[in-house]
Design a protein around this motif. Structure first.
Motif, short mmCIF file in Angstrom:
data_model
loop_
_atom_site.label_atom_id
_atom_site.label_comp_id
_atom_site.label_asym_id
_atom_site.label_seq_id
_atom_site.Cartn_x
_atom_site.Cartn_y
_atom_site.Cartn_z
N MET A 196 14.86 111.13 63.66
CA MET A 196 16.03 111.38 62.81
C MET A 196 16.04 110.63 61.48
SD MET A 196 17.51 113.40 64.86
CE MET A 196 17.21 113.79 66.55
N ARG A 197 15.33 109.52 61.40
CA ARG A 197 15.30 108.68 60.20
C ARG A 197 16.73 108.33 59.76
NH1 ARG A 197 10.87 110.27 55.87
NH2 ARG A 197 11.18 108.05 55.49
N PRO A 198 17.46 107.57 60.55
CA PRO A 198 18.86 107.24 60.21
C PRO A 198 19.00 106.49 58.90
CG PRO A 198 18.06 105.92 62.07
CD PRO A 198 17.06 106.99 61.85
N GLU A 199 17.94 105.82 58.43
CA GLU A 199 18.03 105.10 57.16
C GLU A 199 18.21 106.04 55.98
OE1 GLU A 199 13.69 106.14 57.61
OE2 GLU A 199 15.30 105.41 58.93
N ARG A 200 17.94 107.32 56.16
CA ARG A 200 18.10 108.29 55.08
C ARG A 200 19.54 108.83 55.00
NH1 ARG A 200 13.44 110.49 52.68
NH2 ARG A 200 11.97 108.76 52.52
N PHE A 201 20.38 108.50 55.98
CA PHE A 201 21.75 108.97 55.98
C PHE A 201 22.65 107.99 55.25
CE2 PHE A 201 19.95 111.52 59.26
CZ PHE A 201 20.76 112.64 59.42
N ARG A 202 23.69 108.50 54.61
CA ARG A 202 24.68 107.69 53.94
C ARG A 202 26.06 108.09 54.44
NH1 ARG A 202 20.93 105.33 53.32
NH2 ARG A 202 19.86 104.57 51.45
N ARG A 203 26.91 107.09 54.68
CA ARG A 203 28.25 107.40 55.13
C ARG A 203 29.09 107.87 53.95
NH1 ARG A 203 32.06 103.08 58.16
NH2 ARG A 203 32.26 102.26 56.04
N VAL A 204 29.82 108.96 54.15
CA VAL A 204 30.68 109.51 53.12
C VAL A 204 32.05 109.79 53.71
CG1 VAL A 204 28.80 110.56 51.80
CG2 VAL A 204 29.93 111.89 53.60
N GLU A 205 33.02 109.89 52.83
CA GLU A 205 34.37 110.26 53.26
C GLU A 205 34.60 111.71 52.87
OE1 GLU A 205 37.80 108.43 51.33
OE2 GLU A 205 38.62 108.06 53.35
N VAL A 206 34.96 112.52 53.85
CA VAL A 206 35.25 113.93 53.61
C VAL A 206 36.76 114.09 53.50
CG1 VAL A 206 35.08 116.26 54.54
CG2 VAL A 206 33.18 114.64 54.85
N VAL A 207 37.21 114.56 52.35
CA VAL A 207 38.65 114.66 52.10
C VAL A 207 38.98 116.08 51.62
CG1 VAL A 207 40.61 113.75 50.81
CG2 VAL A 207 38.72 112.23 51.44
N HIS A 208 39.96 116.69 52.28
CA HIS A 208 40.53 117.96 51.84
C HIS A 208 42.04 117.74 51.78
CE1 HIS A 208 36.77 120.22 52.26
NE2 HIS A 208 36.59 119.62 53.43
N PRO A 209 42.54 117.25 50.66
CA PRO A 209 43.97 116.87 50.59
C PRO A 209 44.91 118.02 50.93
CG PRO A 209 42.76 116.10 48.65
CD PRO A 209 41.85 117.02 49.39
#
Length: 276
Positions: free
Chosen positions: A165-178
């Protein structure tokens, strides 16, 4: 009404589909379907057994109970990306197919009168529509797939099988649909691209992946408030008083100590420490 079933859900959307001409949309739909079937077949997945809800620019897929999540994320998605890159390499930008893929799991009713009722279905579609996914794919013109997964999938699948999976290539993001009252964390990567190499704000720099209890050093302070020992965020070094030690693991051969005297001292008798 039948009982809902817990399944793996995949939402797939084509980038810039609505900007295509009628003929381009027709061609894109055909090749989109063919590429998905070919990539699945190459990694031992039977697309015929997938329950799908089609849209002109993509699809929602509900996978069979016995499909391994690691095979979908670790093999199917990379193979699809490889095929898309090859397909796009000989086409003008307007004819290329690039995909936003979202993966989640949860309860879903398979006998809905007009689709698949279930909050998990809504959730995975919200992930695929997120602005960070669109921005990340746009930041890498040669990429074929931007992949976003829910926190549960990242924790239970991506981090548990790092070789695939190579988790080091993932970045945490916030998904927002106001307008929909939706705000959730998720994990994003652009397949075969290093997102840390771009200044784009498409993805936020994440904290370290979830740790198991007892792992890693803790950062603590004396009552005076001065740090005593622990990791220094972003460098991997160790600070003791006014001395910081940098280098791989901050110990051993080749680590560098930087003190208040204003000069570097190499520890262990080796060459200067270098960032990994």
């Amino acid at each position: 009404m039948r009982h809902p079933e817990r399944r793996l859900l995949i939402s797939v959307d084509m980038e810039r589909y609505s900007r295509r001409t009628n003929l381009q949309q027709y061609e894109a739909q055909k090749h989109f379907r063919d590429l998905l079937h070919e990539a699945a077949g190459d990694v031992g997945l039977d697309r015929v057994a997938w329950t799908t809800q089609q849209a002109g620019d993509g699809e929602l897929a509900i996978l069979p109970r016995d499909v391994a999540e690691s095979r979908v994320i670790g093999r199917f998605v990379p193979e699809l990306n490889r095929r898309l890159r090859g397909y796009n390499s000989s086409r003008v930008p307007a004819a290329r197919i690039r995909l936003r893929i979202a993966v989640h799991q949860g309860l879903v009713h398979l006998d809905g009168a007009n689709g698949f009722p279930g909050n998990a279905v809504v959730f995975v579609c919200r992930l695929g529509e997120a602005e960070p996914v669109k921005e990340a794919l746009a930041a890498f013109p040669d990429a074929g797939v931007a992949l976003i997964v829910s926190t549960e999938i990242y924790r239970d699948v991506v981090t548990e099988y790092p070789e695939e999976m190579r988790p080091e290539r993932f970045r945490r993001v916030e998904v927002v649909h106001p307008d929909k009252g939706f705000r959730e964390d998720a994990w994003l990567c652009v397949v075969d691209e290093d997102m840390s190499a771009t200044p784009s704000d498409a993805a936020s720099t994440p904290p370290p992946p979830p740790r198991k209890a007892g792992s890693g050093a803790e950062h603590r302070r004396e009552p005076s408030g001065s740090p005593v020992t622990g990791t220094r965020p972003g460098t991997g070094g160790i600070r003791t008083g006014d001395v910081r030690v940098d280098g791989q693991n901050a110990i051993g051969h080749g680590a560098t100590a930087i003190g208040s005297v204003g000069r570097d001292a190499t520890l262990g008798g080796g060459p200067e420490g270098r960032e990994p």
